[in-house]
Design a protein around this motif. Structure first.
Motif, PDB file in Angstrom:
ATOM      1  N   PHE A  53      43.617  33.251  50.513  1.00  0.00           N
ATOM      2  CA  PHE A  53      43.112  34.488  49.891  1.00  0.00           C
ATOM      3  C   PHE A  53      43.559  34.728  48.450  1.00  0.00           C
ATOM      4  O   PHE A  53      43.113  35.691  47.830  1.00  0.00           O
ATOM      5  CB  PHE A  53      43.504  35.699  50.742  1.00  0.00           C
ATOM      6  N   TRP A  54      44.490  33.935  47.933  1.00  0.00           N
ATOM      7  CA  TRP A  54      44.926  34.125  46.543  1.00  0.00           C
ATOM      8  C   TRP A  54      44.278  33.110  45.636  1.00  0.00           C
ATOM      9  O   TRP A  54      44.107  31.954  46.065  1.00  0.00           O
ATOM     10  CB  TRP A  54      46.445  33.989  46.438  1.00  0.00           C
ATOM     11  N   PRO A  55      43.960  33.451  44.407  1.00  0.00           N
ATOM     12  CA  PRO A  55      44.047  34.807  43.893  1.00  0.00           C
ATOM     13  C   PRO A  55      42.974  35.686  44.527  1.00  0.00           C
ATOM     14  O   PRO A  55      41.856  35.233  44.729  1.00  0.00           O
ATOM     15  CB  PRO A  55      43.801  34.638  42.385  1.00  0.00           C
ATOM     16  N   GLY A  56      43.345  36.938  44.811  1.00  0.00           N
ATOM     17  CA  GLY A  56      42.397  37.846  45.452  1.00  0.00           C
ATOM     18  C   GLY A  56      43.055  39.122  45.933  1.00  0.00           C
ATOM     19  O   GLY A  56      44.254  39.324  45.731  1.00  0.00           O
ATOM     20  N   PRO A  57      42.262  39.986  46.592  1.00  0.00           N
ATOM     21  CA  PRO A  57      42.690  41.353  46.901  1.00  0.00           C
ATOM     22  C   PRO A  57      43.520  41.492  48.180  1.00  0.00           C
ATOM     23  O   PRO A  57      43.252  42.369  48.996  1.00  0.00           O
ATOM     24  CB  PRO A  57      41.367  42.106  47.007  1.00  0.00           C
ATOM     25  N   LEU A  58      44.504  40.608  48.364  1.00  0.00           N
ATOM     26  CA  LEU A  58      45.405  40.712  49.521  1.00  0.00           C
ATOM     27  C   LEU A  58      46.841  40.823  49.027  1.00  0.00           C
ATOM     28  O   LEU A  58      47.317  39.969  48.271  1.00  0.00           O
ATOM     29  CB  LEU A  58      45.264  39.476  50.413  1.00  0.00           C
ATOM     30  N   THR A  59      47.530  41.887  49.463  1.00  0.00           N
ATOM     31  CA  THR A  59      48.928  42.116  49.097  1.00  0.00           C
ATOM     32  C   THR A  59      49.808  41.804  50.300  1.00  0.00           C
ATOM     33  O   THR A  59      49.533  42.278  51.405  1.00  0.00           O
ATOM     34  CB  THR A  59      49.117  43.584  48.655  1.00  0.00           C
ATOM     35  N   GLU A  77      40.458  42.937  39.883  1.00  0.00           N
ATOM     36  CA  GLU A  77      39.195  42.952  40.613  1.00  0.00           C
ATOM     37  C   GLU A  77      39.106  44.135  41.579  1.00  0.00           C
ATOM     38  O   GLU A  77      38.007  44.517  41.990  1.00  0.00           O
ATOM     39  CB  GLU A  77      38.990  41.628  41.374  1.00  0.00           C
ATOM     40  N   THR A  78      40.251  44.751  41.916  1.00  0.00           N
ATOM     41  CA  THR A  78      40.210  45.902  42.835  1.00  0.00           C
ATOM     42  C   THR A  78      40.022  47.192  42.049  1.00  0.00           C
ATOM     43  O   THR A  78      38.961  47.813  42.111  1.00  0.00           O
ATOM     44  CB  THR A  78      41.489  45.973  43.683  1.00  0.00           C
ATOM     45  N   VAL A  79      41.063  47.618  41.322  1.00  0.00           N
ATOM     46  CA  VAL A  79      41.001  48.812  40.471  1.00  0.00           C
ATOM     47  C   VAL A  79      41.836  48.509  39.226  1.00  0.00           C
ATOM     48  O   VAL A  79      42.494  47.470  39.165  1.00  0.00           O
ATOM     49  CB  VAL A  79      41.548  50.074  41.203  1.00  0.00           C
ATOM     50  N   TYR A  80      41.813  49.404  38.226  1.00  0.00           N
ATOM     51  CA  TYR A  80      42.656  49.197  37.042  1.00  0.00           C
ATOM     52  C   TYR A  80      44.120  49.445  37.409  1.00  0.00           C
ATOM     53  O   TYR A  80      44.435  50.325  38.216  1.00  0.00           O
ATOM     54  CB  TYR A  80      42.242  50.126  35.896  1.00  0.00           C
ATOM     55  N   PRO A  86      33.637  47.450  34.473  1.00  0.00           N
ATOM     56  CA  PRO A  86      33.855  47.996  35.822  1.00  0.00           C
ATOM     57  C   PRO A  86      34.485  46.963  36.764  1.00  0.00           C
ATOM     58  O   PRO A  86      34.215  45.772  36.638  1.00  0.00           O
ATOM     59  CB  PRO A  86      32.451  48.356  36.303  1.00  0.00           C
ATOM     60  N   CYS A  87      35.317  47.427  37.688  1.00  0.00           N
ATOM     61  CA  CYS A  87      35.967  46.522  38.649  1.00  0.00           C
ATOM     62  C   CYS A  87      34.945  46.043  39.672  1.00  0.00           C
ATOM     63  O   CYS A  87      34.127  46.821  40.162  1.00  0.00           O
ATOM     64  CB  CYS A  87      37.105  47.229  39.368  1.00  0.00           C
ATOM     65  N   GLU A  88      35.060  44.780  40.022  1.00  0.00           N
ATOM     66  CA  GLU A  88      34.092  44.156  40.928  1.00  0.00           C
ATOM     67  C   GLU A  88      34.188  44.722  42.351  1.00  0.00           C
ATOM     68  O   GLU A  88      33.186  45.019  42.996  1.00  0.00           O
ATOM     69  CB  GLU A  88      34.384  42.648  40.917  1.00  0.00           C
ATOM     70  N   ILE A  89      35.408  44.920  42.845  1.00  0.00           N
ATOM     71  CA  ILE A  89      35.572  45.324  44.249  1.00  0.00           C
ATOM     72  C   ILE A  89      35.611  46.848  44.383  1.00  0.00           C
ATOM     73  O   ILE A  89      34.939  47.425  45.227  1.00  0.00           O
ATOM     74  CB  ILE A  89      36.824  44.670  44.856  1.00  0.00           C
ATOM     75  N   PRO A 142      46.282  38.598  41.516  1.00  0.00           N
ATOM     76  CA  PRO A 142      44.915  39.075  41.261  1.00  0.00           C
ATOM     77  C   PRO A 142      44.024  37.956  40.761  1.00  0.00           C
ATOM     78  O   PRO A 142      44.497  36.992  40.175  1.00  0.00           O
ATOM     79  CB  PRO A 142      45.112  40.128  40.168  1.00  0.00           C
ATOM     80  N   ARG A 143      42.700  38.077  40.998  1.00  0.00           N
ATOM     81  CA  ARG A 143      41.806  37.024  40.531  1.00  0.00           C
ATOM     82  C   ARG A 143      41.026  37.412  39.282  1.00  0.00           C
ATOM     83  O   ARG A 143      40.292  36.604  38.732  1.00  0.00           O
ATOM     84  CB  ARG A 143      40.871  36.566  41.656  1.00  0.00           C
ATOM     85  N   HIS A 144      41.167  38.670  38.840  1.00  0.00           N
ATOM     86  CA  HIS A 144      40.441  39.083  37.643  1.00  0.00           C
ATOM     87  C   HIS A 144      40.913  38.261  36.442  1.00  0.00           C
ATOM     88  O   HIS A 144      42.117  38.135  36.205  1.00  0.00           O
ATOM     89  CB  HIS A 144      40.685  40.567  37.372  1.00  0.00           C
ATOM     90  N   PRO A 145      39.965  37.686  35.677  1.00  0.00           N
ATOM     91  CA  PRO A 145      40.380  36.810  34.577  1.00  0.00           C
ATOM     92  C   PRO A 145      41.277  37.495  33.546  1.00  0.00           C
ATOM     93  O   PRO A 145      42.162  36.842  32.975  1.00  0.00           O
ATOM     94  CB  PRO A 145      39.054  36.362  33.938  1.00  0.00           C
ATOM     95  N   VAL A 146      41.080  38.777  33.305  1.00  0.00           N
ATOM     96  CA  VAL A 146      41.912  39.467  32.303  1.00  0.00           C
ATOM     97  C   VAL A 146      43.339  39.646  32.825  1.00  0.00           C
ATOM     98  O   VAL A 146      44.315  39.410  32.107  1.00  0.00           O
ATOM     99  CB  VAL A 146      41.287  40.830  31.913  1.00  0.00           C
ATOM    100  N   ALA A 147      43.462  40.031  34.091  1.00  0.00           N
ATOM    101  CA  ALA A 147      44.800  40.150  34.695  1.00  0.00           C
ATOM    102  C   ALA A 147      45.500  38.796  34.638  1.00  0.00           C
ATOM    103  O   ALA A 147      46.705  38.704  34.334  1.00  0.00           O
ATOM    104  CB  ALA A 147      44.679  40.643  36.141  1.00  0.00           C
TER     105      ALA A 147
END
Ligand code: AMP
Ligand code: MG
Length: 336
Positions: A89-95, A30-33, A172-175, A120-125
């Motif tokens: 915050f998980w799954p999501g853009p926090l490391t 959801e952030t970048v590839y 395209p990435c959402e974020i 990550p929260r992107h379904p493909v990931a």
């Protein structure tokens, strides 16, 4: 040539097979590839460093399906605070940067005793993580120092000379900007990189947050001032600066603007304008694509109109713009 594959059960299975055979695949988050490898394969992770031209001292984020996998496989220890953050915050853009498991190969963590983990929260990931059943080490799928990819085509452009690189095309990435990175080994937790989980959201959780060493050269790996940068000289300016540049017939500029009225035409016919969305979520999602497009136009300068706000997500957007604008290290020794 890289191979773009639509997301199907078959392409996910193929990507997992590639990961199991110690090779590398590109996939959307959801952030970048990301450019992924089995986090426990030192050979595959080394291949990521070689492909990207990534400095060996820059550790890679390990992607997990959930907090349980993070705890059991990747982290050496895991605090209650990490559980709270993961729950929120998980799954999501926090490391989260935490003490590392001794079983992780040195190369993933660049010799450190900590590891950066994200779910990550992107379904493909997520489908890929489930299919392979192991944590996946993945930095952004771009050549080191270049703008992060937010489409499969961006990945293909950066690795056009890599035969056989499978790129799962999730659109395209959402974020559109990289994850927020938080060092959980510090007290209070220390922000290492801005992202779409904003400082306000984190302060809500903790009350206190250490942002003092952010963006300095020594704040941590990958936090050097110049990062995520186009090849064309890039500058941040006021609306007035952008107008002046567009009225100047002796320079070729690409203006990246939010004021749509700046798109009325330029004194130099080779100058051009890219109009950005007003809303910060949409601006962030568009930013890296716009920088890549601007770069491809071969102008003397890319001039980015300073966003009006510094609040919330705009702070993270400004961070990425400033990094894109930082002088090249070969132009000046003072990169900050
Ligand atoms: P990327 O190239 O987008 O994957 O960036 C990885 C980022 O994660 C770097 O910029 C670092 O800030 C951060 N990072 C990864 N591992 C660690 C670590 N062990 N300690 C501190 N920061 C880390
Ligand atoms: Mg990166």
């Amino acid at each position: 040539m890289p191979r773009l594959a639509p997301v199907t059960d078959e392409s996910i299975r193929e990507a997992a097979t590639i990961l199991r055979s110690h090779r590398v695949v590109a996939f959307p988050t959801e952030t970048v590839y990301g450019l992924g490898a089995d986090a426990f394969s030192a050979a595959a992770v080394s291949r990521i460093f070689a492909m990207k031209g990534r400095p060996a001292d820059n550790p890679i984020i390990v992607h997990v399906i959930d907090a349980l996998q993070a705890k059991q496989r990747v982290a050496g220890s895991w605090s209650e605070r990490c559980d709270l953050l993961a729950a929120r915050f998980w799954p999501g853009p926090l490391t989260l940067v935490v003490p590392r498991s001794a079983h992780l190969p040195e190369v993933v963590v660049a010799g450190r005793d900590t590891v950066a983990i994200r779910s990550p929260r992107h379904p493909v990931a997520r489908r890929l993580l489930v299919e392979v059943g192991r944590p996946i080490a993945a930095p952004s799928a771009n050549r080191s120092g270049h703008v992060s990819p937010t489409t499969a085509a961006h990945v293909a452009a950066d690795f056009d000379d890599v035969a056989d690189l499978l790129i799962l095309d999730g659109g395209p990435c959402e974020i559109g900007i990289e994850s927020t990175v938080l060092d959980m080994t510090a007290d209070p937790p220390r922000l290492l990189r801005h992202g779409s989980i904003t400082t306000d959201m984190l302060r809500d959780e903790f009350g206190r947050l250490d942002e003092t060493r952010l963006i300095r050269q020594d704040a941590g790996p990958g936090t050097a001032a110049r990062h995520y940068a186009p090849r064309t000289r890039t500058a941040l300016g006021t609306t007035r600066d952008v107008l002046d540049a567009l009225n100047n017939s002796s320079i070729v500029c690409v203006a990246v603007v939010t004021s749509a009225n700046l798109a009325r035409g330029a004194a130099n016919p080779r100058s051009s304008v890219i109009v950005m969305p007003d809303d910060p979520q949409r601006y962030a999602a568009r930013l890296y694509g716009a920088l890549r497009e601007a770069d491809a136009r071969g102008a003397d300068v890319i001039l980015i109109e300073s966003p009006r706000s510094r609040d919330g997500l705009w702070a993270s957007i400004r961070d990425r713009i400033e990094r894109a604008c930082a002088p090249r290290l070969d132009e000046t020794e003072d990169g900050t």
